[in-house]
Design a protein around this motif. Structure first.
Motif, PDB file in Angstrom:
ATOM      1  N   ASP A 182      90.119 -42.712 -84.705  1.00 48.04           N
ATOM      2  CA  ASP A 182      90.808 -43.653 -85.580  1.00 48.04           C
ATOM      3  C   ASP A 182      90.156 -45.031 -85.555  1.00 48.04           C
ATOM      4  N   ASP A 183      88.886 -45.093 -85.084  1.00 44.53           N
ATOM      5  CA  ASP A 183      88.097 -46.324 -85.063  1.00 44.53           C
ATOM      6  C   ASP A 183      88.691 -47.401 -84.155  1.00 44.53           C
ATOM      7  N   VAL A 184      89.343 -46.976 -83.085  1.00 44.71           N
ATOM      8  CA  VAL A 184      89.923 -47.899 -82.119  1.00 44.71           C
ATOM      9  C   VAL A 184      89.186 -47.737 -80.792  1.00 44.71           C
ATOM     10  N   ILE A 185      88.880 -48.863 -80.148  1.00 46.47           N
ATOM     11  CA  ILE A 185      88.195 -48.840 -78.856  1.00 46.47           C
ATOM     12  C   ILE A 185      89.240 -48.844 -77.747  1.00 46.47           C
ATOM     13  N   ARG A 186      89.301 -47.756 -77.003  1.00 50.41           N
ATOM     14  CA  ARG A 186      90.226 -47.662 -75.875  1.00 50.41           C
ATOM     15  C   ARG A 186      89.489 -47.362 -74.571  1.00 50.41           C
ATOM     16  N   ARG A 187      88.242 -46.964 -74.688  1.00 52.39           N
ATOM     17  CA  ARG A 187      87.447 -46.592 -73.506  1.00 52.39           C
ATOM     18  C   ARG A 187      86.055 -47.192 -73.637  1.00 52.39           C
ATOM     19  N   MET A 188      85.398 -47.352 -72.506  1.00 53.37           N
ATOM     20  CA  MET A 188      84.031 -47.882 -72.489  1.00 53.37           C
ATOM     21  C   MET A 188      83.117 -46.895 -71.801  1.00 53.37           C
ATOM     22  N   PRO A 189      81.942 -46.648 -72.361  1.00 48.38           N
ATOM     23  CA  PRO A 189      80.981 -45.771 -71.684  1.00 48.38           C
ATOM     24  C   PRO A 189      80.543 -46.397 -70.362  1.00 48.38           C
ATOM     25  N   GLU A 216      77.284 -44.608 -58.672  1.00 48.33           N
ATOM     26  CA  GLU A 216      76.813 -43.304 -58.206  1.00 48.33           C
ATOM     27  C   GLU A 216      77.667 -42.202 -58.803  1.00 48.33           C
ATOM     28  N   ILE A 217      77.061 -41.029 -58.898  1.00 49.04           N
ATOM     29  CA  ILE A 217      77.772 -39.861 -59.416  1.00 49.04           C
ATOM     30  C   ILE A 217      78.252 -39.033 -58.230  1.00 49.04           C
ATOM     31  N   ALA A 218      79.588 -38.872 -58.119  1.00 47.93           N
ATOM     32  CA  ALA A 218      80.171 -38.094 -57.027  1.00 47.93           C
ATOM     33  C   ALA A 218      80.025 -36.608 -57.310  1.00 47.93           C
ATOM     34  N   PRO A 219      80.205 -35.749 -56.272  1.00 43.57           N
ATOM     35  CA  PRO A 219      80.141 -34.294 -56.500  1.00 43.57           C
ATOM     36  C   PRO A 219      81.103 -33.804 -57.571  1.00 43.57           C
ATOM     37  N   SER A 220      82.207 -34.543 -57.776  1.00 50.36           N
ATOM     38  CA  SER A 220      83.178 -34.149 -58.803  1.00 50.36           C
ATOM     39  C   SER A 220      82.757 -34.595 -60.198  1.00 50.36           C
ATOM     40  N   ASP A 221      81.519 -35.152 -60.313  1.00 48.20           N
ATOM     41  CA  ASP A 221      80.982 -35.681 -61.569  1.00 48.20           C
ATOM     42  C   ASP A 221      81.648 -36.986 -61.987  1.00 48.20           C
ATOM     43  N   ALA A 222      82.524 -37.543 -61.145  1.00 45.50           N
ATOM     44  CA  ALA A 222      83.112 -38.842 -61.440  1.00 45.50           C
ATOM     45  C   ALA A 222      82.148 -39.942 -61.030  1.00 45.50           C
ATOM     46  N   ALA A 229      86.169 -43.961 -57.018  1.00 41.80           N
ATOM     47  CA  ALA A 229      85.935 -43.246 -58.270  1.00 41.80           C
ATOM     48  C   ALA A 229      86.552 -44.022 -59.421  1.00 41.80           C
ATOM     49  N   ILE A 230      85.824 -44.116 -60.514  1.00 41.79           N
ATOM     50  CA  ILE A 230      86.340 -44.767 -61.716  1.00 41.79           C
ATOM     51  C   ILE A 230      87.112 -43.730 -62.515  1.00 41.79           C
ATOM     52  N   PRO A 231      88.418 -43.939 -62.737  1.00 41.76           N
ATOM     53  CA  PRO A 231      89.203 -42.926 -63.462  1.00 41.76           C
ATOM     54  C   PRO A 231      88.636 -42.694 -64.851  1.00 41.76           C
ATOM     55  N   SER A 232      88.593 -41.430 -65.244  1.00 43.03           N
ATOM     56  CA  SER A 232      87.961 -41.092 -66.514  1.00 43.03           C
ATOM     57  C   SER A 232      88.653 -39.885 -67.126  1.00 43.03           C
ATOM     58  N   ALA A 233      89.305 -40.097 -68.270  1.00 42.58           N
ATOM     59  CA  ALA A 233      89.913 -38.977 -68.996  1.00 42.58           C
ATOM     60  C   ALA A 233      88.891 -38.310 -69.899  1.00 42.58           C
ATOM     61  N   VAL A 234      88.030 -39.120 -70.515  1.00 45.46           N
ATOM     62  CA  VAL A 234      86.915 -38.618 -71.315  1.00 45.46           C
ATOM     63  C   VAL A 234      85.669 -38.769 -70.457  1.00 45.46           C
ATOM     64  N   PRO A 235      84.887 -37.708 -70.290  1.00 49.36           N
ATOM     65  CA  PRO A 235      83.725 -37.771 -69.385  1.00 49.36           C
ATOM     66  C   PRO A 235      82.850 -38.992 -69.618  1.00 49.36           C
ATOM     67  N   ASN A 236      82.438 -39.626 -68.495  1.00 48.10           N
ATOM     68  CA  ASN A 236      81.506 -40.749 -68.494  1.00 48.10           C
ATOM     69  C   ASN A 236      82.058 -41.963 -69.244  1.00 48.10           C
ATOM     70  N   THR A 237      83.390 -42.103 -69.268  1.00 46.17           N
ATOM     71  CA  THR A 237      83.980 -43.304 -69.851  1.00 46.17           C
ATOM     72  C   THR A 237      85.041 -43.844 -68.901  1.00 46.17           C
ATOM     73  N   MET A 238      85.427 -45.054 -69.136  1.00 46.78           N
ATOM     74  CA  MET A 238      86.507 -45.689 -68.404  1.00 46.78           C
ATOM     75  C   MET A 238      87.559 -46.149 -69.411  1.00 46.78           C
ATOM     76  N   THR A 239      88.834 -45.819 -69.145  1.00 51.04           N
ATOM     77  CA  THR A 239      89.907 -46.246 -70.032  1.00 51.04           C
ATOM     78  C   THR A 239      90.247 -47.700 -69.737  1.00 51.04           C
ATOM     79  N   LEU A 240      90.147 -48.532 -70.750  1.00 55.26           N
ATOM     80  CA  LEU A 240      90.337 -49.975 -70.575  1.00 55.26           C
ATOM     81  C   LEU A 240      91.810 -50.314 -70.333  1.00 55.26           C
TER      82      LEU A 240
END
Length: 716
Positions: A182-189, A216-222, A229-240
């Motif tokens: 929907d063209d809204v920024i809610r997460r950052m790569p 760094e990339i943890a074994p859990s890919d986080a 660990a930086i919480p991430s609902a969408v891979p390789n992003t951070m929810t702002l």
């Protein structure tokens, strides 16, 4: 509230599963973002959660409208600002800034200008113009304090011109943002793959340099920063987490800092930028505006910071806007990373499960309650769940909000539709078919069992109520059919309302007679008390109708009521093709006879001794006689209820006392004494007049020695 069966439970589960799966499915993923927007708005509205901008680890240097409108920048192209930018960067660095990031990209240099100028180009004439700027970039880059920005794109990449890249030794990081459908920024790569290796995005690079850590990339890919660990609902992003809605970021006007550097106020730069991450970017009303999770609540382009050299321009107070300058998106990301305050969202499985659970609760409520009650349950649950979600969001935990609310609303509508089309079809048929013939309690029992009524009965202790209008046949002969119908409808409706209002069940109408019972079909331990109370109220109501209702005017109607309590068979009685919920036993017959016995004594209500005994001391009574009714050999004592205990009039008390004295003398064969006692009230009390006449007769002609004081009634 209705009773739910196994089929209803299965339907509720299926509906919850379907609605939950639909509203958390990828095509409706926009709802996940909408939940973040609503939570951000509610948190800002209900909690506020404003933080002191002075505590922010990030500040913004804004190339704003004031800069464009103030000398030496007014009217000059940005390519000519490089010397001034370099000077301001040096001052910020000397002030103790940890790292400076560029959210503005200078794609060209004035030295590259091909505009003709005499016999050569203008660029050739100003060769070396950017030397001081590039030296400043190299110096800051070598100290690890500078990161330039770029936009990665296969079609139209935007990168600093080549000399800048060389100056910073290619310390350039992507400014690309993650935009939802929907063209809204809610997460950052957090990083980008460049030439096969992950390279941190601008925000991640600045946070890493500020904390001295490396992503760094943890074994859990986080992705981890500083061991977290930086919480991430969408891979390789951070929810702002726009906790301060932009107002938690101090913002300095570039032109004021330029004047401050010209002034040489090093102390100001130390106070403003010591230990800070600095982002340089444009803050204009028309350029680089971004829609974010603050679009519903409104966001701010930072908070104006202290001024150094120039007076603050006269302007109206800041207003919340649906969009914010892009530099504040990056500033929020950096602050979230440094403070470990990024929003944690539930993954798809947990989000779906939670949505299904909420939908299941509402589906069950819709199967139990009426539609209005189920809607109220949805409103209450949604309000409670929203309060919980806002409370969790205060701690940067984002529960799904739009998905459960909409899924449960769809489950509510689906369950109501299911009930209307399938589940309640039989119930509506039963209620519509039998509402005018069966007691509501009987219909409720049928609906609860899901079975049609069938033949059968049970023994119950009940109180029977028989009433009949006195001399109604002769009155009816003087009325037209229309008048008669109107009169009877009014009378029967009024009496029925009173009987049912006291827990009774009207079994049948026989002309002007009413047959009712108390204690069935609904259990009622106080059935005798309620029956007597209903009889007294019916008698009062008839007097009111005679006095006030036009249909009763001039007729002076009176009725007789008989009450008797005891065991009886109640249930569906009749043939296999036609039956009725009714009652059968000697208890019924005696009540009928007592109704008729009223005319011998001139009373309106007569009750058996068993009914009187079951009411305890609730009422004031007068014992009338011992009688033997037609068809029954055993004598029974009969009583007249006068009023609720304590509510009887002085006249009623006097009559009852005198009558009791006369009755005692009568049973003692003292007929003369009995005649005197009954005679005192004979003119105003029909029962006393009856006994006075009988006593006088026995005074003159005494009965035989085997006489018993029992009155045998010959008729009904």
């Amino acid at each position: 509230m209705r009773r739910i069966g196994g089929r209803d439970i299965v339907a509720a589960i299926v509906i919850a599963l379907v609605t939950g799966a639909i509203f958390t499915s990828p095509p409706l993923q926009v709802l996940q973002g909408l939940s973040l927007d609503i939570l951000t708005a509610l948190r800002g509205k209900l909690i506020g959660d404003r933080r002191d901008p002075a505590t922010s680890p990030v500040v913004v240097v804004a190339i704003d409208s004031e800069t464009y409108e103030t000398a030496p920048f007014q009217g000059s192209p940005t390519q000519t600002w490089t010397r001034e930018i370099g000077r301001v960067l040096d001052s910020i660095s000397e002030g103790g800034a940890k790292v400076i990031g560029f959210d503005v990209i200078f794609k060209n240099s004035i030295e590259q200008s091909e505009i003709p100028f005499g016999d050569t180009s203008f660029g050739s004439r100003v060769r070396g113009f950017d030397r001081d700027y590039l030296i400043a970039l190299r110096r800051l880059s070598d100290s690890g304090k500078l990161v330039l920005g770029e936009i990665l794109s296969n079609d139209h990449p935007e990168v600093p011109y080549r000399a800048q890249q060389v100056a910073v030794r290619n310390t350039v990081r992507a400014l690309n943002v993650h935009t939802d459908h929907d063209d809204v920024i809610r997460r950052m790569p957090l990083s980008f793959a460049i030439e096969g290796r992950p390279v941190p995005a601008m925000a991640a690079e600045l946070a890493a340099r500020a904390t001295g850590a490396k992503p760094e990339i943890a074994p859990s890919d986080a992705t981890e920063l500083s061991g977290r660990a930086i919480p991430s609902a969408v891979p390789n992003t951070m929810t702002l987490n726009f906790r301060g809605r932009g107002r938690d970021i101090p913002t300095f006007s570039f032109v004021d800092l330029h004047a401050c550097a010209e002034k040489g106020d090093r102390d100001f730069f130390r106070r403003a930028f010591g230990g800070k991450v600095v982002l340089v970017g444009t803050v204009l009303n028309f350029e680089d505006r971004k829609l974010t999770s603050m679009r519903l609540s409104g966001g701010y382009d930072g908070t104006p910071a202290a001024r150094c050299a120039l007076p603050a321009p006269a302007s109206s107070p800041q207003k919340a806007r649906s969009d914010v300058a892009g530099v504040f998106v990056h500033a929020t990301a950096v602050r979230n990373l440094i403070e470990h305050d990024a929003t944690t969202e539930l993954g798809f499985p947990m989000r779906t499960i939670l949505t299904i659970v909420v939908a299941a609760i509402i589906a069950c409520a819709a199967s139990i309650f009426a539609p209005t009650g189920a809607l109220a349950a949805w409103l209450v649950l949604t309000a409670v769940y929203t309060a919980m979600a806002v409370g969790a969001f205060v701690h940067a935990k984002a529960l799904p909000l739009a998905e459960p609310a909409l899924a449960s609303l769809a489950a509510l509508a689906s369950m109501i539709g299911y009930r209307f089309v399938l589940a309640d079809r039989d119930e509506r048929f039963l209620r519509k078919s039998f509402a005018l013939y069966l007691a509501p309690e009987v219909i409720d029992t049928m609906v609860a069992s899901g079975k049609m009524p069938a033949l059968g009965g049970e023994m119950r202790n009940v109180t029977m109520f028989f009433s009949d209008l006195s001399g109604f046949s002769s009155i009816a002969e003087t009325m037209t059919p229309g008048e008669l119908v109107t009169l009877m409808n009014e009378y029967l409706s009024a009496m029925t309302d009173i009987i049912e209002g006291h827990g009774g069940y009207v079994d049948k109408y026989i002309g002007d007679s009413i047959v009712a019972m108390f204690g069935a079909p609904a259990d009622d331990p106080a059935h005798a008390t309620n029956a007597v109370r209903a009889a007294l109220r019916c008698h009062e109501k008839l007097a009111e109708l005679n006095a006030n209702h036009p249909a009763f005017a001039g007729h002076g109607l009176s009725h007789r009521i008989g009450l008797n309590s005891g065991e009886a068979v109640v249930g569906n009685i009749g043939s296999r093709r036609r039956f009725n919920y009714t009652v059968m036993s000697d208890t019924v017959n005696v009540a009928s006879r007592l109704e008729g016995a009223n005319k011998y004594y001139g009373t309106a209500i007569m009750a058996s001794e068993t009914t009187m005994a079951q009411t305890g001391d609730t009422f004031a009574w007068r014992e009338l006689d011992a009688i033997r009714v037609l068809g029954r050999g055993e004598a029974i004592k009969v009583f007249e209820p006068l009023a609720e205990t304590g509510a009887e009039s002085a006249e009623q008390t006097k009559v009852a006392t005198t009558y009791a004295e006369g009755l005692a003398s009568w049973r003692a064969r003292e007929f003369a004494k009995a005649a005197d006692a009954f005679g005192q009230m004979a003119k105003t009390d029909s029962a006393s007049a009856l006994f006075a006449k009988r006593a006088l007769a026995f005074t003159a002609n005494p009965p035989p020695p085997d006489w018993t004081p029992v009155n045998t009634l010959e008729g009904k």
